[in-house]
Structure formats: C-alpha cells, structure tokens
Design a protein around this motif. Sequence first.
Motif, PDB file in Angstrom:
ATOM      1  N   THR A 115       0.822  -1.007  -0.115  1.00  6.65           N
ATOM      2  CA  THR A 115      -0.014  -0.016   0.156  1.00  6.65           C
ATOM      3  C   THR A 115       0.884   1.166   0.054  1.00  6.65           C
ATOM      4  N   ILE A 116       1.887   1.371   0.827  1.00  7.96           N
ATOM      5  CA  ILE A 116       2.598   2.652   0.753  1.00  7.96           C
ATOM      6  C   ILE A 116       3.806   2.868  -0.142  1.00  7.96           C
ATOM      7  N   SER A 117       4.095   1.862  -0.581  1.00  4.45           N
ATOM      8  CA  SER A 117       5.330   1.732  -1.758  1.00  4.45           C
ATOM      9  C   SER A 117       5.079   2.886  -2.804  1.00  4.45           C
ATOM     10  N   PRO A 118       4.038   2.830  -3.597  1.00  7.74           N
ATOM     11  CA  PRO A 118       3.861   4.042  -4.455  1.00  7.74           C
ATOM     12  C   PRO A 118       3.918   5.363  -3.981  1.00  7.74           C
ATOM     13  N   PHE A 119       4.025   5.648  -2.910  1.00  7.27           N
ATOM     14  CA  PHE A 119       4.080   6.979  -2.293  1.00  7.27           C
ATOM     15  C   PHE A 119       5.414   7.165  -1.481  1.00  7.27           C
ATOM     16  N   LEU A 120       6.314   6.547  -1.742  1.00 12.21           N
ATOM     17  CA  LEU A 120       7.697   6.756  -1.015  1.00 12.21           C
ATOM     18  C   LEU A 120       8.483   7.430  -1.366  1.00 12.21           C
ATOM     19  N   GLU A 121       8.813   7.463  -2.930  1.00 15.00           N
ATOM     20  CA  GLU A 121       9.796   7.763  -3.611  1.00 15.00           C
ATOM     21  C   GLU A 121       9.952   9.220  -3.624  1.00 15.00           C
ATOM     22  N   ARG A 122       8.929  10.189  -3.730  1.00 14.56           N
ATOM     23  CA  ARG A 122       8.719  11.495  -3.698  1.00 14.56           C
ATOM     24  C   ARG A 122       9.361  12.115  -2.453  1.00 14.56           C
ATOM     25  N   PRO A 123       8.745  11.584  -1.304  1.00 12.71           N
ATOM     26  CA  PRO A 123       9.243  12.027   0.039  1.00 12.71           C
ATOM     27  C   PRO A 123      10.683  11.620   0.190  1.00 12.71           C
ATOM     28  N   LEU A 124      11.116  10.635   0.093  1.00  9.04           N
ATOM     29  CA  LEU A 124      12.602  10.390  -0.142  1.00  9.04           C
ATOM     30  C   LEU A 124      13.512  11.331  -0.803  1.00  9.04           C
ATOM     31  N   ARG A 125      12.959  11.649  -2.124  1.00  7.23           N
ATOM     32  CA  ARG A 125      13.957  12.541  -2.629  1.00  7.23           C
ATOM     33  C   ARG A 125      13.757  13.947  -2.167  1.00  7.23           C
ATOM     34  N   ARG A 126      12.776  14.373  -1.400  1.00  2.00           N
ATOM     35  CA  ARG A 126      12.651  15.751  -1.104  1.00  2.00           C
ATOM     36  C   ARG A 126      13.291  15.924   0.455  1.00  2.00           C
ATOM     37  N   TYR A 127      12.943  14.906   1.410  1.00  2.00           N
ATOM     38  CA  TYR A 127      13.346  15.163   2.600  1.00  2.00           C
ATOM     39  C   TYR A 127      14.577  14.130   3.155  1.00  2.00           C
ATOM     40  N   GLY A 128      15.011  13.279   2.333  1.00  2.00           N
ATOM     41  CA  GLY A 128      16.365  12.603   2.239  1.00  2.00           C
ATOM     42  C   GLY A 128      16.107  11.304   3.038  1.00  2.00           C
ATOM     43  N   TYR A 129      17.315  10.697   3.111  1.00  2.00           N
ATOM     44  CA  TYR A 129      17.411   9.186   3.882  1.00  2.00           C
ATOM     45  C   TYR A 129      16.978   9.112   5.241  1.00  2.00           C
ATOM     46  N   ARG A 130      17.634   9.895   5.870  1.00  2.00           N
ATOM     47  CA  ARG A 130      17.401  10.150   7.370  1.00  2.00           C
ATOM     48  C   ARG A 130      15.990  10.467   7.704  1.00  2.00           C
ATOM     49  N   ALA A 131      15.332  11.417   7.334  1.00  2.00           N
ATOM     50  CA  ALA A 131      13.690  11.582   7.504  1.00  2.00           C
ATOM     51  C   ALA A 131      12.910  10.370   7.431  1.00  2.00           C
ATOM     52  N   LEU A 132      13.067   9.670   6.315  1.00  4.28           N
ATOM     53  CA  LEU A 132      12.266   8.676   6.151  1.00  4.28           C
ATOM     54  C   LEU A 132      12.709   7.331   7.176  1.00  4.28           C
ATOM     55  N   ILE A 133      13.969   7.347   7.459  1.00  2.00           N
ATOM     56  CA  ILE A 133      14.096   6.122   8.503  1.00  2.00           C
ATOM     57  C   ILE A 133      13.620   6.476   9.600  1.00  2.00           C
ATOM     58  N   LEU A 134      13.672   7.653  10.042  1.00  2.00           N
ATOM     59  CA  LEU A 134      13.253   8.340  11.448  1.00  2.00           C
ATOM     60  C   LEU A 134      11.463   8.115  11.575  1.00  2.00           C
ATOM     61  N   HIS A 183       8.620  -0.849   5.783  1.00  2.69           N
ATOM     62  CA  HIS A 183       9.119  -0.781   4.717  1.00  2.69           C
ATOM     63  C   HIS A 183       9.908   0.765   4.320  1.00  2.69           C
ATOM     64  N   MET A 184       9.216   1.766   5.094  1.00  9.12           N
ATOM     65  CA  MET A 184      10.145   2.982   5.074  1.00  9.12           C
ATOM     66  C   MET A 184      11.321   2.945   5.476  1.00  9.12           C
ATOM     67  N   LEU A 185      11.589   2.080   6.519  1.00  8.02           N
ATOM     68  CA  LEU A 185      12.805   2.063   7.011  1.00  8.02           C
ATOM     69  C   LEU A 185      13.724   1.372   6.073  1.00  8.02           C
ATOM     70  N   HIS A 186      13.503   0.010   5.535  1.00  2.61           N
ATOM     71  CA  HIS A 186      14.021  -0.586   4.416  1.00  2.61           C
ATOM     72  C   HIS A 186      14.395   0.062   3.462  1.00  2.61           C
ATOM     73  N   PHE A 187      13.190   0.596   2.722  1.00  2.10           N
ATOM     74  CA  PHE A 187      13.285   1.408   1.361  1.00  2.10           C
ATOM     75  C   PHE A 187      14.626   2.294   1.560  1.00  2.10           C
ATOM     76  N   ASN A 197      22.329  14.014   6.745  1.00  2.00           N
ATOM     77  CA  ASN A 197      21.090  13.667   5.983  1.00  2.00           C
ATOM     78  C   ASN A 197      21.682  13.756   4.479  1.00  2.00           C
ATOM     79  N   GLU A 198      21.180  12.958   3.767  1.00  3.17           N
ATOM     80  CA  GLU A 198      21.456  12.745   2.117  1.00  3.17           C
ATOM     81  C   GLU A 198      20.329  12.570   1.443  1.00  3.17           C
ATOM     82  N   LYS A 199      20.616  13.018  -0.005  1.00  4.53           N
ATOM     83  CA  LYS A 199      19.329  12.729  -0.774  1.00  4.53           C
ATOM     84  C   LYS A 199      19.754  11.886  -1.987  1.00  4.53           C
TER      85      LYS A 199
END
Length: 377
Positions: free
Chosen positions: A51-70, A104-108, A175-177
């Motif tokens: 369910t969440i997979s299609p919506f994760l790429e844009r936040p990752l690119r905008r906010y970076g790896y660390r934000a999505l892991i947190l 999945h957020m964390l692993h992605f 934080n990196e993007k």
Amino acid sequence: MRFALLTGIVAVSGLSQGMLLPLLAMLLDENGISSSVNGAHAAALYIGVLTISPFLERPLRRYGYRALILLGGFIVICSLILFPLFPSLFFWLALRFAVGIGDHMLHFATQTWITDATPPAERGRRLSLYGWAFGLGFTMGPLLASLASVEKALPFYLAALLSFAGWIGVFWLPNEKPKPFERSTSAAGRFISAWKQAWPALLLPFAYGFLEAAVHSIFPLYALREGMNAEQIAFILPCFSFGGIVFQLLLGALSDRFGRRRVIIAALLTGAGCFLAALAVRASAVGLAACLFTAGMFTGSLFSLGIAYMTDLLPKALLPSGNLLCGMLYSLGSVTGPPLAGSVVDLSARAFFLAVSAVLLVPAICLVSRREQETAA
C-alpha cells in the motif's frame, strides 16, 4: 559508521518481524482464532508494504534518507508499544498494517542509501551483509517471542526498546538525498524504465519472497502428510534459514569477483536441484534437513543479490524506483507463496518441491537468455 549503524537498524527490524510472526500467531490461537483467520491476519504486514510503496519515492527525494528512516522507525516503535495495551483482533490487524508501512519506510531508505553509496566492487559483499543482518535478526526473533511465557508484554517492550536505541543513533547521521531525476519524468515512467532495464534482477526478490513464505508456511503441511511429527518439523524447518545465514556473505563476495549474473544463475540452479533432491528422501528427517540447509545456502541470498544486480543495471537516478520495486515484488511473492503452494499440496503433497523448484528455474532461464550488461551507475 553509517553502514554499521544502518546494518544494525536492519538487524533489529528483522528481530522485531521474527518476533511478531510467531508471537501474534500464538496469542491469537490462545484466544480461539482459527488458523485460516490467523494466516490472513499475518498478511496485513505485507499489504501495508504494498500500500505505501507507490508513495515513498517523492518524500525520499525531497526530505532525504534520514527523515524517512526516522519516520518509519517511529511508526514501528509506537506500534510495538501499543500491541500489549490493546489486545484486539482488529486493532492488532491495524497495528500489523502500520508495522508493514513503517518497516518498509525504514528498509526502503536504508537499502537505497546503501546501494547509492557503495562502490561497485564492494556491492555484493555489503548488500549480503545487509541481508545477513536482517536474516540473523529474523532467526533470533522466535527466541525473543519465547519470553512471553514470563510476561506476554515483555517481547513487545524489549523489541521497542532495541528499536528505540537504533532510532536514536540515526540522528547522528548526516542527511543525504538521492540523485535527482529529470522533472519531466513521471513516477509511472520511472517505474517502467526501471523495470525495462532491470527486470531479470527484479524477479529475484519475488522468487525469494515466494520461497521463504512457502517453505515456512506450507512445508509443515507436506511433512505432516508424510507422517512426520511436530518435533521433526521443528528440527528441519530452521535449517533453511541457517543455511542462508551461513553462506550469504560468501555468495556476495563471489558475485563481486566472478560477476553477479553467473553467481545468481549457479545459485538458482543449485537451489532448485536441492529441492528436487528432497523428493528422493521423502520422510527422512535428516535427509530433508540436509536438503533444506543446502537449498538455504544457495537461495538465502537471492534478495540481497537481486538488489546488488539491480544496482548494477540501473543509473543512480533510478535506484529509488528500483528499490521500491524490489520491496513490492518481495511482498507480492510473500503474499502469493502460501496460497499457491498450499493449493499444490492439496493436489499432491510431493508436488510442493516441484512448485518451489519451478519458481527458482524461471528466473534462472531468464538470466541465461539475457546477455550481461555493463554497470549503468
């Protein structure tokens, strides 16, 4: 330090997942929930991933790896704390769904960060270590679940505490993007492009998800129909996971040295051969344990080798899309594996090994027919 911390976080995530599966199954069974409902309940985690997979790429690119892991870690920690506080079938279903989203957020994010930052010459070894850490944690999860005999809430709180310790460490990472993509490229276009360039590698997470779920869920049914008892099944089943843990790092190193495609083809064919050999030993506990252990040695690395091969084939701008497809296909394989393999066992118990061998042979044939490509990164 970054790689060590990310690997540690993944190990704790594996521990939490390995604890939740048997513990929730046991607690639901104690409350009189049927096996069929129990199994459907467990699928909520993978549905959360899809369910969440299609919506994760844009936040990752905008906010970076660390934000999505947190954010993912925060969701998992809160869910683990809430499980013992609200023991309800439907509330646990929602929490399982939330754990699937958070995990999945964390692993992605961790997976994409590692694939982006790892030099090609070390890619196989590092991603194998990543997979090994998750597998080791997942294998130790049932030991944590056994603490429920002392206090039912104890495994949940210990898993939450360990997750919190790793989560705090993420604040010290810079934080990196990911590399930006062209503005004109749509999300669907990136997924299609990633699939076209790396589809042979993307078959491997699906095959591994199918295989892992089918072996752990349906093999016990095969064994029971062959007249084996619960003690024999409990001895045989962990052999598959142990085989993957033992050989995972070596396969990753071999793929760095001799080429990803060659090693993956050899692993798929050997794994399929081991499952076919299990047909000959039938109800021999020692023989089946040896076959599953050897099969695990060669197929337990399929997910990490698939990610490494996918990274070889894709440019860095498409790595987030490729990693999302890996997670989605793994979850799809995990959801479809038990019902499809179970249907095969209903027709003939021994056909179980033919089915899992076929799932391994299909990507092997595809890889044999595909010419090696140069690294696109």
